[in-house]
Design an enzyme around this catalytic site. Structure first.
Site, PDB file in Angstrom:
ATOM      1  N   GLU A 107      53.115  32.727 153.185  1.00 14.40           N
ATOM      2  CA  GLU A 107      54.301  32.290 152.686  1.00 14.40           C
ATOM      3  C   GLU A 107      55.173  33.295 151.705  1.00 14.40           C
ATOM      4  O   GLU A 107      54.381  33.615 150.801  1.00 14.40           O
ATOM      5  CB  GLU A 107      54.257  30.755 152.106  1.00 14.40           C
ATOM      6  CG  GLU A 107      55.520  30.273 151.701  1.00 14.40           C
ATOM      7  CD  GLU A 107      55.171  28.848 150.989  1.00 14.40           C
ATOM      8  OE1 GLU A 107      56.511  28.133 150.439  1.00 14.40           O
ATOM      9  OE2 GLU A 107      54.219  28.402 151.091  1.00 14.40           O
ATOM     10  N   ASP A 141      61.603  24.313 143.681  1.00 18.62           N
ATOM     11  CA  ASP A 141      60.556  25.336 142.635  1.00 18.62           C
ATOM     12  C   ASP A 141      60.482  24.738 141.233  1.00 18.62           C
ATOM     13  O   ASP A 141      61.660  24.543 140.758  1.00 18.62           O
ATOM     14  CB  ASP A 141      61.096  26.811 142.823  1.00 18.62           C
ATOM     15  CG  ASP A 141      61.026  27.179 144.538  1.00 18.62           C
ATOM     16  OD1 ASP A 141      60.136  26.641 145.035  1.00 18.62           O
ATOM     17  OD2 ASP A 141      61.716  28.014 144.980  1.00 18.62           O
TER      18      ASP A 141
END
Length: 263
Positions: free
Chosen positions: A49, A60
């Site tokens: 990823e 995030d």
């Protein structure tokens, strides 16, 4: 080269064990180092990823946000990260982690075609709801790029079934409600969520958010088809005394993670 969805499905089908899926932030701590880190992890990973830094990354946590901000301050742009992906095309499939504004900035068709030319197998777009973004999904399909949907413990059964119908390669199952960077608990709640997900989704299920140790990896490998490690690797890179030490640290973690998954 087979198209992205098929390459991803083949990775899950052929591994014979749960997949190890590490995350690298493109451009952190700089472009050259992130390319080196991705290559080192690629020697162990089943899928990679690769993050494109974005100014407002809603999924995030602080660790990845800080890494993304440093990458942006260093001048990293989406094409730079796609170039890193191209350098990995002879390794495991690469999935870009990005946000919808990045895809829309140059148009979904252009973005997906550039990604496909670089050998990218899929994209994760956390702020693309499963019932929106038909143009993005259509352009990805035409380019041969999988769009990887996310599912969360808060997703009800109807939502999980809808996610299952649109899953191209695998489904990213969020183990911790909220943002990245917490610590996962492999408890009855998580097991129940994955059980519900399996009932409505035929695609492989990869679990991420809060995976910090090889013991976490091993425990998740018992209930999932893949395990994603992100913030912990970024944290190790940031704490390392030198670029070489960072590479050694994350590669050692990767080796331990694969061993924990039976590799």
């Amino acid at each position: 080269m087979a198209d992205g969805p098929e390459r991803i499905r083949a990775a899950f089908r052929e591994a014979g064990r749960p997949l190890f899926i590490p995350y690298v932030m493109g451009g952190y701590p700089d472009l050259a180092a992130s390319a080196e880190h991705a290559a080192a992890l690629g020697r162990h990973a089943d899928l990679i990823e690769l993050g494109i830094p974005f100014s407002d990354p809603l999924a995030d946590g602080p660790t990845i946000q800080a890494a993304g901000q440093r990458a942006l301050e260093g001048g990293t742009r989406p094409d730079d990260v796609i170039a890193i992906a191209e350098g990995l095309r002879d390794g495991p499939p690469v999935v870009l982690m990005t946000y919808l504004n990045v895809v829309l900035a140059d148009g979904p068709r252009s973005f997906m075609e550039r990604a496909a030319r670089a050998g990218v197998a899929g994209v994760i777009v956390p702020d693309l709801p499963i019932d929106e973004g038909d143009d993005v999904r259509d352009q990805a399909r035409r380019a041969g790029v999988a769009v990887i949907p996310l599912a969360a413990p808060t997703s009800d059964d109807a939502r999980l079934a809808a996610i299952g119908k649109r899953a191209d390669g695998f489904v990213y199952c969020v183990a911790v409600t909220g943002v990245t960077g917490g610590e996962v608990e492999v408890d009855d709640e998580l097991r129940g969520f994955l059980s519900r997900a399996r009932a409505g989704i035929d695609a492989p299920l990869a679990v991420g958010f809060g995976v910090r140790t090889a013991a976490h990896v091993a425990a998740l490998g018992e209930i999932a088809d893949g395990v994603i490690v992100a913030s912990q690797l970024i944290r190790m890179i940031g704490e390392a005394p030198s670029p070489a030490a960072a590479t050694d640290a994350i590669e050692a973690f990767a080796a331990d993670a694969v061993a924990a998954l039976g590799g």
